[in-house]
Scaffold this motif. Sequence first.
Motif, PDB file in Angstrom:
ATOM      1  N   ALA A   1       0.833  -1.200   0.000  1.00 14.16           N
ATOM      2  CA  ALA A   1       0.000   0.000   0.000  1.00 14.16           C
ATOM      3  C   ALA A   1       0.871   1.254   0.000  1.00 14.16           C
ATOM      4  O   ALA A   1       2.000   1.237   0.477  1.00 14.16           O
ATOM      5  CB  ALA A   1      -0.899   0.006   1.236  1.00 14.16           C
ATOM      6  N   GLY A   2       0.337   2.327  -0.565  1.00 14.23           N
ATOM      7  CA  GLY A   2       1.021   3.620  -0.522  1.00 14.23           C
ATOM      8  C   GLY A   2       2.080   3.808  -1.591  1.00 14.23           C
ATOM      9  O   GLY A   2       2.762   4.830  -1.617  1.00 14.23           O
ATOM     10  N   GLY A   3       2.231   2.825  -2.486  1.00 12.25           N
ATOM     11  CA  GLY A   3       3.215   2.953  -3.556  1.00 12.25           C
ATOM     12  C   GLY A   3       2.584   3.454  -4.840  1.00 12.25           C
ATOM     13  O   GLY A   3       1.406   3.792  -4.882  1.00 12.25           O
ATOM     14  N   ARG A   4       3.382   3.500  -5.908  1.00 10.97           N
ATOM     15  CA  ARG A   4       2.893   3.996  -7.191  1.00 10.97           C
ATOM     16  C   ARG A   4       2.402   2.869  -8.100  1.00 10.97           C
ATOM     17  O   ARG A   4       1.941   3.107  -9.202  1.00 10.97           O
ATOM     18  CB  ARG A   4       4.005   4.781  -7.897  1.00 10.97           C
ATOM     19  CG  ARG A   4       4.252   6.139  -7.244  1.00 10.97           C
ATOM     20  CD  ARG A   4       5.601   6.694  -7.593  1.00 10.97           C
ATOM     21  NE  ARG A   4       6.665   5.916  -6.932  1.00 10.97           N
ATOM     22  CZ  ARG A   4       7.932   6.288  -6.879  1.00 10.97           C
ATOM     23  NH1 ARG A   4       8.298   7.405  -7.459  1.00 10.97           N
ATOM     24  NH2 ARG A   4       8.832   5.553  -6.264  1.00 10.97           N
ATOM     25  N   SER A   5       2.544   1.633  -7.633  1.00  9.85           N
ATOM     26  CA  SER A   5       1.993   0.491  -8.380  1.00  9.85           C
ATOM     27  C   SER A   5       1.721  -0.594  -7.355  1.00  9.85           C
ATOM     28  O   SER A   5       2.088  -0.460  -6.187  1.00  9.85           O
ATOM     29  CB  SER A   5       2.984  -0.021  -9.434  1.00  9.85           C
ATOM     30  OG  SER A   5       3.994  -0.824  -8.831  1.00  9.85           O
TER      31      SER A   5
ATOM     32  N   CYS B   1       3.175  -3.210  -7.034  1.00  8.13           N
ATOM     33  CA  CYS B   1       4.423  -3.914  -6.731  1.00  8.13           C
ATOM     34  C   CYS B   1       5.422  -3.069  -5.948  1.00  8.13           C
ATOM     35  O   CYS B   1       6.616  -3.368  -5.912  1.00  8.13           O
ATOM     36  CB  CYS B   1       5.054  -4.452  -8.013  1.00  8.13           C
ATOM     37  SG  CYS B   1       4.102  -5.807  -8.771  1.00  8.13           S
ATOM     38  N   GLU B   2       4.965  -2.013  -5.304  1.00 12.89           N
ATOM     39  CA  GLU B   2       5.813  -1.303  -4.335  1.00 12.89           C
ATOM     40  C   GLU B   2       4.913  -0.751  -3.242  1.00 12.89           C
ATOM     41  O   GLU B   2       3.738  -0.457  -3.477  1.00 12.89           O
ATOM     42  CB  GLU B   2       6.638  -0.179  -4.986  1.00 12.89           C
ATOM     43  CG  GLU B   2       5.903   1.095  -5.212  1.00 12.89           C
ATOM     44  CD  GLU B   2       6.781   2.343  -5.410  1.00 12.89           C
ATOM     45  OE1 GLU B   2       8.019   2.255  -5.511  1.00 12.89           O
ATOM     46  OE2 GLU B   2       6.202   3.430  -5.456  1.00 12.89           O
ATOM     47  N   GLY B   3       5.466  -0.625  -2.056  1.00  9.08           N
ATOM     48  CA  GLY B   3       4.694   0.009  -0.995  1.00  9.08           C
ATOM     49  C   GLY B   3       4.954  -0.567   0.383  1.00  9.08           C
ATOM     50  O   GLY B   3       5.884  -1.360   0.604  1.00  9.08           O
ATOM     51  N   ARG B   4       4.088  -0.148   1.297  1.00  5.83           N
ATOM     52  CA  ARG B   4       4.134  -0.608   2.682  1.00  5.83           C
ATOM     53  C   ARG B   4       3.559  -2.022   2.735  1.00  5.83           C
ATOM     54  O   ARG B   4       2.515  -2.298   2.143  1.00  5.83           O
ATOM     55  CB  ARG B   4       3.286   0.356   3.531  1.00  5.83           C
ATOM     56  CG  ARG B   4       3.161   0.012   4.991  1.00  5.83           C
ATOM     57  CD  ARG B   4       2.354   1.073   5.728  1.00  5.83           C
ATOM     58  NE  ARG B   4       0.984   1.205   5.210  1.00  5.83           N
ATOM     59  CZ  ARG B   4       0.548   2.228   4.482  1.00  5.83           C
ATOM     60  NH1 ARG B   4       1.349   3.225   4.139  1.00  5.83           N
ATOM     61  NH2 ARG B   4      -0.704   2.260   4.061  1.00  5.83           N
ATOM     62  N   VAL B   5       4.249  -2.905   3.431  1.00 11.74           N
ATOM     63  CA  VAL B   5       3.787  -4.293   3.522  1.00 11.74           C
ATOM     64  C   VAL B   5       2.606  -4.371   4.494  1.00 11.74           C
ATOM     65  O   VAL B   5       2.712  -3.976   5.656  1.00 11.74           O
ATOM     66  CB  VAL B   5       4.920  -5.220   4.010  1.00 11.74           C
ATOM     67  CG1 VAL B   5       4.427  -6.649   4.130  1.00 11.74           C
ATOM     68  CG2 VAL B   5       6.117  -5.131   3.061  1.00 11.74           C
ATOM     69  N   GLU B   6       1.488  -4.873   3.995  1.00 15.49           N
ATOM     70  CA  GLU B   6       0.311  -5.048   4.841  1.00 15.49           C
ATOM     71  C   GLU B   6      -0.182  -6.481   4.733  1.00 15.49           C
ATOM     72  O   GLU B   6      -0.245  -7.040   3.643  1.00 15.49           O
ATOM     73  CB  GLU B   6      -0.812  -4.080   4.429  1.00 15.49           C
ATOM     74  CG  GLU B   6      -0.421  -2.629   4.623  1.00 15.49           C
ATOM     75  CD  GLU B   6      -1.584  -1.653   4.495  1.00 15.49           C
ATOM     76  OE1 GLU B   6      -1.407  -0.502   4.924  1.00 15.49           O
ATOM     77  OE2 GLU B   6      -2.647  -2.045   3.964  1.00 15.49           O
ATOM     78  N   MET B   7      -0.487  -7.083   5.869  1.00 13.91           N
ATOM     79  CA  MET B   7      -1.045  -8.432   5.853  1.00 13.91           C
ATOM     80  C   MET B   7      -2.347  -8.457   6.630  1.00 13.91           C
ATOM     81  O   MET B   7      -2.620  -7.594   7.458  1.00 13.91           O
ATOM     82  CB  MET B   7      -0.039  -9.471   6.337  1.00 13.91           C
ATOM     83  CG  MET B   7       0.603  -9.219   7.658  1.00 13.91           C
ATOM     84  SD  MET B   7       1.971 -10.390   7.960  1.00 13.91           S
ATOM     85  CE  MET B   7       1.063 -11.886   8.257  1.00 13.91           C
TER      86      MET B   7
ATOM     87  N   ALA C   1      11.108   2.582   8.296  1.00 10.83           N
ATOM     88  CA  ALA C   1      10.770   3.932   8.759  1.00 10.83           C
ATOM     89  C   ALA C   1       9.584   4.542   8.012  1.00 10.83           C
ATOM     90  O   ALA C   1       9.576   5.726   7.695  1.00 10.83           O
ATOM     91  CB  ALA C   1      11.991   4.846   8.648  1.00 10.83           C
ATOM     92  N   ALA C   2       8.586   3.705   7.707  1.00  8.57           N
ATOM     93  CA  ALA C   2       7.342   4.180   7.080  1.00  8.57           C
ATOM     94  C   ALA C   2       7.601   5.009   5.825  1.00  8.57           C
ATOM     95  O   ALA C   2       6.986   6.055   5.616  1.00  8.57           O
ATOM     96  CB  ALA C   2       6.500   4.963   8.092  1.00  8.57           C
ATOM     97  N   ALA C   3       8.521   4.542   4.989  1.00  9.25           N
ATOM     98  CA  ALA C   3       8.870   5.262   3.762  1.00  9.25           C
ATOM     99  C   ALA C   3       7.660   5.474   2.858  1.00  9.25           C
ATOM    100  O   ALA C   3       7.619   6.422   2.082  1.00  9.25           O
ATOM    101  CB  ALA C   3       9.964   4.502   3.002  1.00  9.25           C
ATOM    102  N   PHE C   4       6.667   4.586   2.929  1.00 11.30           N
ATOM    103  CA  PHE C   4       5.462   4.711   2.104  1.00 11.30           C
ATOM    104  C   PHE C   4       4.273   5.208   2.937  1.00 11.30           C
ATOM    105  O   PHE C   4       3.122   4.970   2.591  1.00 11.30           O
ATOM    106  CB  PHE C   4       5.132   3.382   1.439  1.00 11.30           C
ATOM    107  CG  PHE C   4       6.173   2.947   0.438  1.00 11.30           C
ATOM    108  CD1 PHE C   4       6.217   3.524  -0.822  1.00 11.30           C
ATOM    109  CD2 PHE C   4       7.115   1.984   0.763  1.00 11.30           C
ATOM    110  CE1 PHE C   4       7.186   3.152  -1.753  1.00 11.30           C
ATOM    111  CE2 PHE C   4       8.085   1.593  -0.162  1.00 11.30           C
ATOM    112  CZ  PHE C   4       8.112   2.184  -1.422  1.00 11.30           C
ATOM    113  N   GLY C   5       4.573   5.886   4.019  1.00 14.64           N
ATOM    114  CA  GLY C   5       3.517   6.396   4.890  1.00 14.64           C
ATOM    115  C   GLY C   5       3.238   5.432   6.032  1.00 14.64           C
ATOM    116  O   GLY C   5       3.588   4.255   5.970  1.00 14.64           O
TER     117      GLY C   5
END
Length: 205
Positions: free
Chosen positions: A6-10, A12-18, A55-59
């Motif tokens: 989540a929070g990425g531009r596609s 295939c990138e972002g904050r890992v959420e499970m 460090a929450a790079a994607f929020g």
Amino acid sequence: SELRLAGGRSRCEGRVEMEQAGAWGTVCDDGWDLADADVVCRQLRCGRAVRVHGAAAFGRGSGPILRDEVGCEGHEENLWDCPAAREHDCSHKEDAGVVCSEHQEWRLSGGRDGCAGRVEVFFRGTWSTVCDGTWYKLEASVLCRTLGCGEPLRQLSFDHTLPGKMVYQCESLRPSLAHCQWTYNKSAPCHQSRAAGVVCNGTRP
């Protein structure tokens, strides 16, 4: 269980959420490394990990922090197969993230600002140029809009000086070039091509 970025531009990138017991949560960045991120990318069919972020790079996420000190070896099929601590001393400012190889991002380089220049795509861990053989007004429109740069004013051409080459063909206005047909490092469509460039009518700081 389910997994998403989540929070990425596609996708295939972002904050890992499970998801666990019906609630979505995040993963703490303590001990978060390429082996852990590789498992996430493979599980999502996003290739392999090319960048690891903490460090929450994607929020900052919300909900429970479901894993800490994740210790994948890299071959596991699912993130929840990896050893990890369920107890944690983390906050959402330590949410883990990843960029996978199948993520695509774009930039215009060498122009007056981020809305003009040579089209470059970050894909599979490296920056590449785009062949102009199938690059028309439609492809340029998709890119200018994706970058928040408005509409294309004119096309430019440059030399290919990066290791890879990408080809895009859009049938219609799509949300991004990754939603169009694309091929990477196939020589035929790029034979005798130049590298595509564009001047969009918007501006970026």
